[in-house]
Design a protein around this motif. Sequence first.
Motif: not given
Length: 370
Positions: A175-188
């Motif tokens: 696995y390699k994370i290629i993008g993620e949230t810089l702050d809040d998660a979308v569910g949040e």
Amino acid sequence: MRILAIETSCDETGVAILEGKKIAGGFSFTVLGQALLSQAPLHREYGGVYPTLAKREHEKNLPVLLERALKSAGMALPPPVDALAVTHGPGLEPALWTGITFAQKLSHEWKKPLFSINHMEGHLISSLARLENNNHQNSSGKELYLISNIAFPVLALLVSGGHSEFVRMDDWFKYKIIGETLDDAVGEAFDKVARMLGLPYPGGPEISRLASSARDAGIPASRAKLPRPMLQSGNCDVSFSGLKTAALYALRDMGGAKKLTAEEKAAFAREFEDSVAETFAAKTRRALNETAARTFVLGGGVAANAHLRTTLVTMIRKEFPDVEIHLPDSSTTGDNAVMIAETALIHLLAGNWKLEAPHNDIRAVGNLRL
Ligand code: KG4
Ligand code: ZN
């Protein structure tokens, strides 16, 4: 091979017993027995998950759910399983520890090896699995899932209460994370905007319901225009904190959520959901181009969102017709122990882990990464 798995990372307590087999081109899983209990109604009055309460409830519920899962599998104690598996992160550490301690005790009593599982890997692996038939059951009355002929690389979009991440999977367990949230998660963000609108926790399904009522009834667009965050960022990262603040200000400018008519509220929910779906469609396009992925999979609690699913599928079918799409059945997107058992089984059946080499000294890791 049979696994009994335990999930307690957030506000769902889950116990599941699965049988897994290697088949041509992949794996099959039969759910022999399971029990799942959501604490959401108890956390509602706090507007979100209250960790101490979650811990207490998991402790109280685990023995009961174990008994229920064993009963549904028709198994007596000690159950005929080869190993145990438990989520050790990411999640709320006090909640994770209850599952770990309980699993360690069973492992000791039953003299069975114990393996620790990453919750996000659980969402990913279980979302690759397809229900074998429409009525969710095979002839023995048990759910049967298949993971077969997966074309790598896989691009996974994992969206939950704590995570929003694009993961490239070049092969099993790579696995390699290629993008993620810089702050809040979308569910949040869904949960917080729902709260601003006076909707109960968990807010995702509530917003989704309102937004689809606005679409179905042809309610005019909201007066509020919300941003589509990070579209120009030049990478696969996302950010939802600005969107959340924009929603707060927009509601304030309209005189507060209480001043909105039912139609205006629904239109606002639709505008928010549109912003999320359009943002993920743009980022998914970018991530598919970047990874040259042959398979796309959507996983995590927010994967139940109908509008997000439709938007992504429409875009991918049109622009990437050769990419195979895996969407989990909406009944399996929330936290559960089946996904933890499937993940343990796949590691063991593929020979990545050995029954003779269990995971010792398992610890809860709240911010565990893939
Ligand atoms: O994966 P999950 O069950 O728990 C975590 O690991 O966090 O995800 C829970 C999140 C909550 O924020 C919930 O509001 C959201 O998933 N969710 C949804 C929908 N169903 C659940 N969000 C949007 N639309 C839905 N239909
Ligand atoms: Zn989850």
